[in-house]
Design a protein around this motif. Structure first.
Motif, PDB file in Angstrom:
ATOM      1  N   UNK A 148       0.640  -1.404  -0.047  1.00 22.43           N
ATOM      2  CA  UNK A 148      -0.009  -0.113   0.017  1.00 22.43           C
ATOM      3  C   UNK A 148       0.802   1.309   0.004  1.00 22.43           C
ATOM      4  N   UNK A 149       2.109   1.148   0.692  1.00 25.77           N
ATOM      5  CA  UNK A 149       2.808   2.541   0.519  1.00 25.77           C
ATOM      6  C   UNK A 149       3.528   2.462  -0.583  1.00 25.77           C
ATOM      7  N   UNK A 150       3.853   1.412  -1.281  1.00 21.43           N
ATOM      8  CA  UNK A 150       4.459   1.670  -2.552  1.00 21.43           C
ATOM      9  C   UNK A 150       3.311   2.212  -3.590  1.00 21.43           C
ATOM     10  N   UNK A 151       2.389   1.887  -3.509  1.00 19.23           N
ATOM     11  CA  UNK A 151       1.087   2.426  -4.186  1.00 19.23           C
ATOM     12  C   UNK A 151       0.596   3.815  -4.028  1.00 19.23           C
ATOM     13  N   UNK A 152       0.871   4.216  -2.672  1.00 20.85           N
ATOM     14  CA  UNK A 152       0.674   5.596  -2.222  1.00 20.85           C
ATOM     15  C   UNK A 152       1.786   6.515  -3.014  1.00 20.85           C
ATOM     16  N   UNK A 153       3.095   5.894  -2.867  1.00 18.18           N
ATOM     17  CA  UNK A 153       4.176   6.548  -3.450  1.00 18.18           C
ATOM     18  C   UNK A 153       3.741   6.768  -5.056  1.00 18.18           C
ATOM     19  N   UNK A 154       3.241   5.721  -5.942  1.00 20.27           N
ATOM     20  CA  UNK A 154       3.106   5.891  -7.234  1.00 20.27           C
ATOM     21  C   UNK A 154       2.112   6.872  -7.579  1.00 20.27           C
ATOM     22  N   UNK A 155       1.053   6.845  -6.613  1.00 21.46           N
ATOM     23  CA  UNK A 155      -0.199   7.890  -6.963  1.00 21.46           C
ATOM     24  C   UNK A 155       0.389   9.313  -6.727  1.00 21.46           C
ATOM     25  N   UNK A 156       1.266   9.482  -5.515  1.00 23.63           N
ATOM     26  CA  UNK A 156       1.715  10.910  -5.315  1.00 23.63           C
ATOM     27  C   UNK A 156       2.472  11.274  -6.715  1.00 23.63           C
ATOM     28  N   UNK A 157       3.323  10.476  -6.892  1.00 22.99           N
ATOM     29  CA  UNK A 157       4.397  10.883  -8.007  1.00 22.99           C
ATOM     30  C   UNK A 157       3.634  11.292  -9.172  1.00 22.99           C
ATOM     31  N   UNK A 158       2.654  10.557  -9.613  1.00 27.33           N
ATOM     32  CA  UNK A 158       1.735  10.619 -10.791  1.00 27.33           C
ATOM     33  C   UNK A 158       1.197  12.013 -10.698  1.00 27.33           C
ATOM     34  N   UNK A 159       0.780  12.329  -9.437  1.00 29.76           N
ATOM     35  CA  UNK A 159       0.082  13.649  -9.273  1.00 29.76           C
ATOM     36  C   UNK A 159       1.092  14.806  -9.476  1.00 29.76           C
ATOM     37  N   UNK A 160       2.413  14.518  -9.142  1.00 26.96           N
ATOM     38  CA  UNK A 160       3.038  15.562  -9.211  1.00 26.96           C
ATOM     39  C   UNK A 160       3.984  15.558 -10.472  1.00 26.96           C
ATOM     40  N   UNK A 161       3.664  14.669 -11.135  1.00 22.32           N
ATOM     41  CA  UNK A 161       4.469  14.384 -12.650  1.00 22.32           C
ATOM     42  C   UNK A 161       5.879  14.062 -12.599  1.00 22.32           C
ATOM     43  N   UNK A 162       6.092  13.174 -11.252  1.00 22.40           N
ATOM     44  CA  UNK A 162       7.327  12.689 -10.977  1.00 22.40           C
ATOM     45  C   UNK A 162       7.379  11.299 -11.582  1.00 22.40           C
ATOM     46  N   UNK A 163       8.368  10.829 -12.069  1.00 20.30           N
ATOM     47  CA  UNK A 163       8.519   9.525 -12.718  1.00 20.30           C
ATOM     48  C   UNK A 163       8.958   8.719 -11.323  1.00 20.30           C
ATOM     49  N   UNK A 164       8.359   7.477 -11.159  1.00 14.37           N
ATOM     50  CA  UNK A 164       8.834   6.832  -9.870  1.00 14.37           C
ATOM     51  C   UNK A 164       9.252   5.496 -10.551  1.00 14.37           C
ATOM     52  N   UNK A 165      10.483   5.214  -9.903  1.00 16.27           N
ATOM     53  CA  UNK A 165      11.333   3.896 -10.264  1.00 16.27           C
ATOM     54  C   UNK A 165      11.728   3.146  -9.055  1.00 16.27           C
ATOM     55  N   UNK A 166      11.095   1.942  -9.064  1.00 17.61           N
ATOM     56  CA  UNK A 166      11.420   0.832  -7.962  1.00 17.61           C
ATOM     57  C   UNK A 166      12.719   0.043  -8.243  1.00 17.61           C
ATOM     58  N   UNK A 167      13.662  -0.068  -7.444  1.00 18.68           N
ATOM     59  CA  UNK A 167      14.967  -0.704  -7.694  1.00 18.68           C
ATOM     60  C   UNK A 167      15.264  -1.360  -6.517  1.00 18.68           C
TER      61      UNK A 167
END
Length: 109
Positions: free
Chosen positions: A56-75
């Motif tokens: 859920x925290x990773x999905x939260x990060x994805x949603x927040x990044x999309x809203x900010x037009x930030x590309x999220x990458x998990x590594x």
């Protein structure tokens, strides 16, 4: 949290579970308060067990990044987390890279 010219890196150490998920949420939220970075990288190479709170925290990060037009990458995902992402269908929505070097944006110049 490490901030570079083009990317912000959040490193997860230990279990990504109920106790750590809220900390990750706060780090992501704080990172996006000011001018958002072009790329946010969540480095999971030192992460241990991941439960539903961690997902859920990773999905939260994805949603927040999309809203900010930030590309999220998990590594640095471990096999267990890769399996959870595949089972839940989340593997197709996250940009996942095996190593940090693969996740960093290309350098200009």
């Amino acid at each position: 949290m490490t901030v570079g010219a083009d990317a912000l890196i959040i490193e997860v150490h230990g279990a990504l579970d109920f106790h750590y998920a809220s900390l990750l949420n706060r780090e992501v939220d704080a990172a996006l308060l000011g001018p958002p970075p072009a790329t946010m990288i969540i480095d999971l190479s030192a992460a241990g067990h991941c439960d539903s709170s961690g997902l859920a925290a990773l999905v939260h990060a994805l949603r927040r990044c999309r809203a900010a037009s930030t590309h999220l990458v998990l590594t640095g995902l471990q096999a267990d987390l890769e399996r959870w992402l595949a089972i839940t269908g989340l593997a197709r929505v996250f940009d996942r890279r095996p190593h940090m070097a693969d996740a960093l944006p290309p350098q200009a110049g």
